[in-house]
Design a protein around this motif. Structure first.
Motif, PDB file in Angstrom:
ATOM      1  N   ASP A 199      28.932  22.299 -37.163  1.00 41.64           N
ATOM      2  CA  ASP A 199      28.487  22.123 -38.544  1.00 41.64           C
ATOM      3  C   ASP A 199      27.012  22.497 -38.712  1.00 41.64           C
ATOM      4  N   ALA A 200      26.198  22.206 -37.682  1.00 43.24           N
ATOM      5  CA  ALA A 200      24.761  22.498 -37.761  1.00 43.24           C
ATOM      6  C   ALA A 200      24.456  23.978 -37.574  1.00 43.24           C
ATOM      7  N   GLN A 201      25.328  24.692 -36.852  1.00 45.94           N
ATOM      8  CA  GLN A 201      25.110  26.121 -36.556  1.00 45.94           C
ATOM      9  C   GLN A 201      23.674  26.363 -36.055  1.00 45.94           C
ATOM     10  N   PRO A 202      23.271  25.667 -34.997  1.00 51.13           N
ATOM     11  CA  PRO A 202      21.872  25.758 -34.553  1.00 51.13           C
ATOM     12  C   PRO A 202      21.585  27.058 -33.815  1.00 51.13           C
ATOM     13  N   GLU A 203      20.311  27.389 -33.804  1.00 56.02           N
ATOM     14  CA  GLU A 203      19.828  28.504 -33.005  1.00 56.02           C
ATOM     15  C   GLU A 203      19.215  28.017 -31.689  1.00 56.02           C
ATOM     16  N   ILE A 204      18.677  26.794 -31.721  1.00 55.78           N
ATOM     17  CA  ILE A 204      18.030  26.197 -30.545  1.00 55.78           C
ATOM     18  C   ILE A 204      18.558  24.776 -30.365  1.00 55.78           C
ATOM     19  N   VAL A 205      18.829  24.402 -29.113  1.00 59.97           N
ATOM     20  CA  VAL A 205      19.334  23.071 -28.807  1.00 59.97           C
ATOM     21  C   VAL A 205      18.385  22.381 -27.829  1.00 59.97           C
ATOM     22  N   PHE A 206      17.964  21.167 -28.168  1.00 62.94           N
ATOM     23  CA  PHE A 206      17.233  20.293 -27.251  1.00 62.94           C
ATOM     24  C   PHE A 206      18.147  19.117 -26.918  1.00 62.94           C
ATOM     25  N   HIS A 207      18.393  18.915 -25.627  1.00 60.31           N
ATOM     26  CA  HIS A 207      19.272  17.823 -25.191  1.00 60.31           C
ATOM     27  C   HIS A 207      18.431  16.718 -24.557  1.00 60.31           C
ATOM     28  N   LEU A 208      18.188  15.656 -25.328  1.00 66.43           N
ATOM     29  CA  LEU A 208      17.390  14.529 -24.848  1.00 66.43           C
ATOM     30  C   LEU A 208      18.200  13.248 -24.719  1.00 66.43           C
ATOM     31  N   ALA A 209      19.381  13.182 -25.333  1.00 70.26           N
ATOM     32  CA  ALA A 209      20.180  11.956 -25.290  1.00 70.26           C
ATOM     33  C   ALA A 209      20.578  11.646 -23.853  1.00 70.26           C
ATOM     34  N   ALA A 210      20.400  10.389 -23.462  1.00 71.50           N
ATOM     35  CA  ALA A 210      20.692   9.996 -22.077  1.00 71.50           C
ATOM     36  C   ALA A 210      20.654   8.482 -21.948  1.00 71.50           C
ATOM     37  N   GLN A 211      21.253   7.997 -20.870  1.00 68.50           N
ATOM     38  CA  GLN A 211      20.958   6.644 -20.409  1.00 68.50           C
ATOM     39  C   GLN A 211      19.756   6.810 -19.492  1.00 68.50           C
TER      40      GLN A 211
END
Length: 358
Positions: A78-90
């Motif tokens: 839905d977001a159709q991103p160009e750049i992804v930052f993955h910070l979600a974590a335990q």
């Protein structure tokens, strides 16, 4: 940062309700990016997400779990991103000991779910997976770990992040590299800054003790960590994403973003410096037995300095002053979105904290 690059860029950011993710959301918005977040609800009350009104800087966001593969894929599409930052974590060592299955589910399979969704989203051109300095096989040596040192981890949190590194490399080589997508992992030091209320972290625990007028019990005052303000590694992530966009082949891979060697200091040193800023703060040593944590940890960030032109701007004393000042303003009931924006501007302009100001 290069505001002209970020203006109008569509960014998908996991972990936007957390401490680092909240600061990165605010910074990206100030640069003109369209930020779409994906994360669980804030884990603490209070939280940076609420106090700094992070939701107001988002173009859209989903509250959900990385374990929900379908929801991750739908949100990314839905977001159709160009750049992804993955910070979600335990992201907590002691919580990893208490809940190992959940820690691996989030940090390993959550990464798999996101990368699989990225495979199926043709708009993505750059991916930065934020792991941790603890992903290295800790030898308790005095020099900094480099990106080509062995991965490992003696506890569930550290090893789950090492697994996330391996998963990311496999997806890059097997699928994303051939599609021209730049994929990197980023390993930062122990970050501090305003708006962190996480349990079992040194500065949040210190401010909780200060606010309740009690002495803080410290597990390992001699442990050495690479301390840095939260804006330091975030600046590195932004530079890295820009570089991946320009030249994915050259800049894909692992990157360290740690402080200067002089800012890898003991817990006791940090607390002594904090006491100068907050004279009412006191601490004592906790002699009880606790789960194992590394005694010495340092990072070598030569690659980021040479290849990206990234280097730390605020030393530990400046970082502590900024963190303590932010907390003082929060206690005073100030507008914390404005306070965050002011600190971001100061960092961008490389301005030291004026004497006597928070």
């Amino acid at each position: 940062m290069n505001a002209s690059f970020w203006r109008g860029k569509r960014v998908f950011l996991t972990g936007h309700t957390g401490f680092k993710g909240g600061w990165l959301s605010l910074w990206l918005k100030s640069l003109g990016a369209e930020v779409h977040g994906f994360a669980l609800p804030p884990a603490t009350d209070p939280s940076l997400f609420v106090t700094a009104r992070v939701d107001q800087c988002l173009s859209g966001h989903t509250l959900g779990d990385l374990a929900d593969r379908s929801l991750v894929a739908t949100s990314l599409h839905d977001a159709q991103p160009e750049i992804v930052f993955h910070l979600a974590a335990q992201a907590l060592v002691r919580q990893g000991y208490a809940f190992p299955v959940e820690t691996y589910a989030t940090n390993v399979m959550g990464t798999v779910h996101l990368l699989q969704a990225i495979r199926e989203c043709p708009t993505v051109r750059a991916v930065v997976n934020v792991t941790t300095d603890k992903c290295y096989e800790n030898r308790e040596w005095e020099w900094g770990y480099r990106e080509n040192d062995a991965l490992g981890g003696a506890d569930p949190y550290a090893s789950s992040k090492a697994c996330s590194e391996v998963v990311t490399a496999a997806f890059r080589r097997s699928y994303l590299e051939s599609s021209g997508v730049g994929v990197a992992t980023a390993r930062a030091g122990n970050v501090i800054g305003g708006g962190d209320w996480s349990p079992d972290r040194l500065l949040p625990d210190a401010f909780r003790a200060l606010d309740t007028q009690r002495a803080l019990e410290i597990r390992a005052p001699g442990s050495i960590r690479p301390w840095q303000h939260v804006l330091e590694p975030l600046a590195g992530y932004l530079l890295l994403a820009e570089a991946l966009w320009r030249d994915p082949k050259t800049y894909s891979g692992a990157w360290n973003f740690g402080p200067s060697d002089t800012d890898a200091r003991s817990v006791a040193d940090v607390l002594k410096s904090l006491s100068k800023l907050e004279p009412a703060f006191h601490w004592t040593s906790d002699s009880r037995e606790h789960p194992h944590e590394a005694g010495v940890l340092r990072l070598d960030s030569s690659r980021a300095r040479l290849a990206l032109g990234w280097r730390p701007r605020w030393n530990l004393e400046e970082a502590l002053a900024r963190t303590a000042g932010w907390h003082q303003l929060w206690r005073q009931g100030r507008d914390m979105a404005d306070c965050c924006a002011a600190q971001i501007r100061s960092y961008e302009e490389n301005q030291p904290l004026p004497p006597g100001q928070p």
